[in-house]
Design an enzyme around this catalytic site. Structure first.
Site, PDB file in Angstrom:
ATOM      1  N   HIS A 106     -10.203  39.939  -2.722  1.00 57.82           N
ATOM      2  CA  HIS A 106     -10.119  38.497  -3.401  1.00 57.82           C
ATOM      3  C   HIS A 106     -10.955  37.469  -2.864  1.00 57.82           C
ATOM      4  CE1 HIS A 106      -5.925  40.308  -4.706  1.00 57.82           C
ATOM      5  NE2 HIS A 106      -6.677  40.813  -5.461  1.00 57.82           N
ATOM      6  N   CYS A 114     -21.212  29.749  -6.864  1.00 58.73           N
ATOM      7  CA  CYS A 114     -21.587  29.019  -7.926  1.00 58.73           C
ATOM      8  C   CYS A 114     -21.364  29.354  -9.210  1.00 58.73           C
ATOM      9  CB  CYS A 114     -23.302  28.936  -7.994  1.00 58.73           C
ATOM     10  SG  CYS A 114     -24.054  28.013  -9.061  1.00 58.73           S
TER      11      CYS A 114
HETATM   12  P1  OAD Z   1       2.909  38.214  -1.755  1.00 61.27           P
HETATM   13  O1  OAD Z   1       3.193  36.870  -1.274  1.00 61.27           O
HETATM   14  O2  OAD Z   1       3.392  38.683  -3.188  1.00 61.27           O
HETATM   15  O3  OAD Z   1       3.995  39.183  -0.798  1.00 61.27           O
HETATM   16  C1  OAD Z   1       3.991  39.153   0.705  1.00 61.27           C
HETATM   17  C2  OAD Z   1       4.743  40.501   1.155  1.00 61.27           C
HETATM   18  O4  OAD Z   1       4.791  40.286   2.467  1.00 61.27           O
HETATM   19  C3  OAD Z   1       6.139  40.379   0.880  1.00 61.27           C
HETATM   20  O5  OAD Z   1       6.552  41.716   0.216  1.00 61.27           O
HETATM   21  C4  OAD Z   1       6.989  40.072   1.792  1.00 61.27           C
HETATM   22  O6  OAD Z   1       8.149  40.811   1.934  1.00 61.27           O
HETATM   23  C5  OAD Z   1       6.066  40.525   3.087  1.00 61.27           C
HETATM   24  N1  OAD Z   1       6.279  39.799   4.134  1.00 61.27           N
HETATM   25  C6  OAD Z   1       6.615  38.446   4.463  1.00 61.27           C
HETATM   26  N2  OAD Z   1       6.481  38.053   5.667  1.00 61.27           N
HETATM   27  C7  OAD Z   1       6.399  39.173   6.375  1.00 61.27           C
HETATM   28  C8  OAD Z   1       6.137  39.631   7.653  1.00 61.27           C
HETATM   29  N3  OAD Z   1       6.243  38.564   8.670  1.00 61.27           N
HETATM   30  N4  OAD Z   1       5.783  40.915   8.257  1.00 61.27           N
HETATM   31  C9  OAD Z   1       5.575  41.700   6.992  1.00 61.27           C
HETATM   32  N5  OAD Z   1       5.516  41.613   5.724  1.00 61.27           N
HETATM   33  C10 OAD Z   1       5.888  40.444   5.482  1.00 61.27           C
HETATM   34  O7  OAD Z   1       1.417  38.519  -1.305  1.00 61.27           O
HETATM   35  P2  OAD Z   1       0.305  39.544  -1.737  1.00 61.27           P
HETATM   36  O8  OAD Z   1       1.163  40.943  -1.903  1.00 61.27           O
HETATM   37  O9  OAD Z   1      -0.624  39.528  -0.560  1.00 61.27           O
HETATM   38  O10 OAD Z   1      -4.089  36.808  -5.086  1.00 61.27           O
HETATM   39  O11 OAD Z   1      -0.172  38.890  -2.974  1.00 61.27           O
HETATM   40  C11 OAD Z   1      -1.296  39.498  -3.716  1.00 61.27           C
HETATM   41  C12 OAD Z   1      -2.073  38.484  -4.351  1.00 61.27           C
HETATM   42  O12 OAD Z   1      -1.200  37.645  -4.997  1.00 61.27           O
HETATM   43  C13 OAD Z   1      -2.723  37.559  -3.372  1.00 61.27           C
HETATM   44  O13 OAD Z   1      -3.903  38.175  -2.810  1.00 61.27           O
HETATM   45  C14 OAD Z   1      -3.214  36.426  -4.125  1.00 61.27           C
HETATM   46  C15 OAD Z   1      -1.724  36.315  -4.875  1.00 61.27           C
HETATM   47  O14 OAD Z   1      -1.676  35.709  -6.293  1.00 61.27           O
HETATM   48  C16 OAD Z   1      -5.161  35.864  -5.601  1.00 61.27           C
HETATM   49  O15 OAD Z   1      -5.002  34.736  -4.951  1.00 61.27           O
HETATM   50  C17 OAD Z   1      -6.396  36.501  -6.163  1.00 61.27           C
END
Ligand code: OAD
Length: 231
Positions: A106, A114
């Site tokens: 990502h 750019c």
């Molecule tokens: P999310 O915010 O969707 O999910 C985060 C996950 O981490 C959740 O399932 C939480 O339960 C878990 N979590 C929170 N605290 C934690 C901890 N201390 N230990 C272990 N797990 C924990 O984030 P992503 O799945 O990374 O994309 O989101 C995917 C994409 O959505 C991101 O890369 C971003 C976003 O829109 C872009 O910006 C392109």
């Protein structure tokens, strides 16, 4: 020598003080995706988008890797086979924690792209409307972040890694964003053992052969010790 492919998401950096996206008070509860994470939002209001990513860049450069990032670096150092990290995170905490072989599907906060000629360069400082591209000199610099509606980076190489995986681990992701959410199916099709490590069950939990729930700083070092055979 078994090959391990690891997918990480915002949850692995939560205990380093970086907010996740979809948890209560997460980034997407405070900002509209359409405004700060789409090409259309950038075209409408580049100042808002730059200030959002400038703030996140500052926060991420001040953050320190935690025990989970460091455990994955240790796994890379001690596992006799290849250990590939594919991250959805745009912070650089895997590398700060000593990891290498990290694919930033990502994009990365320290990167500029750019919008005119697609040149990519390192941009550790603030970006503003009118920041010039060093290649084509157009005032078209944008954060090198993959926004909604755009194709993630390095997908061909990442699918090739998944096709060769013996063990696939998904760490700290809600599995709500594709294509990353479906990596578990690719790994499964390749015959890999699959494990989810997350604070709570993700949307894809039923697809994993094994699950472990808890804070990343606790469950990831424990899992790494088991994989490398330490008590
Ligand atoms: P999310 O915010 O969707 O999910 C985060 C996950 O981490 C959740 O399932 C939480 O339960 C878990 N979590 C929170 N605290 C934690 C901890 N201390 N230990 C272990 N797990 C924990 O984030 P992503 O799945 O990374 O994309 O989101 C995917 C994409 O959505 C991101 O890369 C971003 C976003 O829109 C872009 O910006 C392109």
């Amino acid at each position: 020598m078994s090959k391990i492919v690891i997918l990480t998401g915002a949850g692995i950096s939560a205990e380093s003080g970086l907010g996740t996206f979809r948890d209560e008070n997460g980034l997407w509860a405070q900002h509209r995706i359409e405004d700060v994470a789409t090409p259309e939002g950038f075209a409408r209001n580049p100042d808002l988008v730059h200030s959002f990513y400038n703030a996140r860049r500052h926060q991420s450069s001040a953050a320190q890797p935690n025990a989970a990032h460091m455990a994955l670096a240790q796994l890379q150092a001690q596992h006799p086979g290849e250990v590939v990290i594919v991250t959805q995170n745009v912070d650089g905490l895997h590398e700060k924690g000593g990891a290498s072989n990290v694919w930033h599907m990502h994009g990365i906060l320290d990167g500029a792209l750019c919008a005119a000629c697609s040149h990519r360069w390192h941009a550790a400082e603030d970006m503003h409307r009118g920041t010039l591209c060093p290649s084509c000199q157009m005032p078209a610099a944008r954060p090198d972040i993959v926004w909604f509606g755009e194709m993630p980076y390095d997908m061909e190489q990442i699918y090739a890694q998944l096709a060769g995986a013996d063990l696939f681990a998904s760490i700290g992701t809600s599995s709500q964003v594709y294509p990353a959410a479906a990596f578990v199916h690719e790994a499964q099709a390749a015959g890999a053992h699959t494990v989810e490590l997350n604070l709570e069950p993700s949307s894809m939990v039923s697809s994993f052969a094994e699950t472990r729930f808890g804070p990343a700083t606790v469950i990831v070092p424990r899992w790494v010790n088991e994989v490398i055979g330490q008590p």
